[in-house]
Design an enzyme around this catalytic site. Sequence first.
Site, PDB file in Angstrom:
ATOM      1  N   HIS A   1      35.815  35.146  37.776  1.00  0.00           N
ATOM      2  CA  HIS A   1      35.108  34.916  39.034  1.00  0.00           C
ATOM      3  C   HIS A   1      34.853  33.422  39.242  1.00  0.00           C
ATOM      4  O   HIS A   1      34.686  32.964  40.366  1.00  0.00           O
ATOM      5  CB  HIS A   1      33.765  35.658  39.045  1.00  0.00           C
ATOM      6  CG  HIS A   1      33.902  37.145  39.097  1.00  0.00           C
ATOM      7  ND1 HIS A   1      34.068  37.912  37.973  1.00  0.00           N
ATOM      8  CD2 HIS A   1      33.902  38.004  40.143  1.00  0.00           C
ATOM      9  CE1 HIS A   1      34.147  39.191  38.320  1.00  0.00           C
ATOM     10  NE2 HIS A   1      34.064  39.266  39.632  1.00  0.00           N
TER      11      HIS A   1
ATOM     12  N   ASP B   1      43.217  42.200  41.626  1.00  0.00           N
ATOM     13  CA  ASP B   1      41.775  41.995  41.672  1.00  0.00           C
ATOM     14  C   ASP B   1      41.484  41.137  42.898  1.00  0.00           C
ATOM     15  O   ASP B   1      42.402  40.639  43.565  1.00  0.00           O
ATOM     16  CB  ASP B   1      41.304  41.326  40.367  1.00  0.00           C
ATOM     17  CG  ASP B   1      39.849  41.637  40.034  1.00  0.00           C
ATOM     18  OD1 ASP B   1      39.100  42.065  40.936  1.00  0.00           O
ATOM     19  OD2 ASP B   1      39.455  41.451  38.866  1.00  0.00           O
TER      20      ASP B   1
END
Length: 397
Positions: A226, A298
């Site tokens: 992230h 993702d």
Amino acid sequence: MKNKRFSMATIALLIGVILSSCGVEEINQERDQEIVNQIKKMSLEEKIGQMMIVGVEGYALNSSTKKMIVDKKVGGFVILGNNVRTSKQLFDLVNSLKSTNKQENRIPLFLSIDEEGGRITRFPEELRKLPSNKEIGELDNQEVAYQIGRLQAEKLKLFGLNMNFAPVLDVNSNPKNPIIGDRSYGNNPEVVSRLGVQTMKGIQENGIIPVLKHFPGHGDTIVDSHQGLPSVSHDINRLENLELVPFQEAIDEQAEVVMTAHILLPKLDATHPATMSKKIITDLLREELHFDGIVITDDMTMKAISANYGISEAAVATVQAGSDMIMVAHNHQKGIEAYEALLNAVKKGELSEERIDKSVYRILNVKKKYQLSDERSPFGPIRDINEKIGTLLMEHF
């Protein structure tokens, strides 16, 4: 199991190249003529839309989200924590997405969420939490893992959702890993395999689509994707004997969807992260592990990708590498840019429409298999699910 399956990896990759040149779908599966005919009637814009799974803005359907359905005809949505306030609100949001899509499009939506158990759940506080995968791994009971998969599916069905981004098949081999940790069943690939497969079956057999993640394995990273792009120095031999073991087991047990990891594996591909790597998605996942289901990325707005690539470049690259669906979970404009990048890539000849058709076939095949529908679903009593979870926790944890 490990060595037998991968002892001739190099030969398998060479064979995979030959199969790919022949058209791997025609070899691996019998065509569903109904889906083939459906694709022939779709416009290029509709096909590209099916390859997009995007986020929702806020707690209710707004004009931006509606445009993604009406104008872009997206294949699905992902529900995040910032879209959930109460059970009634979530139920209404999901049904508003369904009813809008039903009016505009012929193809029902994937409606997805992260329900891994433990700390990774997006459901409202009214629903009891399931145990973490670490706790399940410590118990190491396959029947319990199966029941947890069924309960995960029940949670989704309560709100009319149909796709769960679980189970996590990462082997937690690095205790300093900042992102996986207790999301994994443990550091033993055999334990992760048997419990992950049973959870997957529990989800499947209760009518929900499970998504295996994060291929080819996010368990030995020290960077949160992230926040940045992790790099893992393992070679193919290490991967075959650890990280890939659970994925191969689940694929052998009829997994339908795999999510890629935003990680760099320089010994496999020194240039591209896994999400954008043909060597990892096509050569390894498709040809060596024989996976012909949906490959979904993702979230492409995670910094592992967004800090290093523009969304347009990344969107085209991941499809060229072998992905079927692009997830843009944040930022409405980024979703539009990814859609338009794919559309323009086909028009410019960077992607063939035949290549797009292969992805759309996989998507429609799974939607048909699970008989997805945009019909409004009834809202069942939360109390019943909470009681089932409470009983399981009391008996086993």
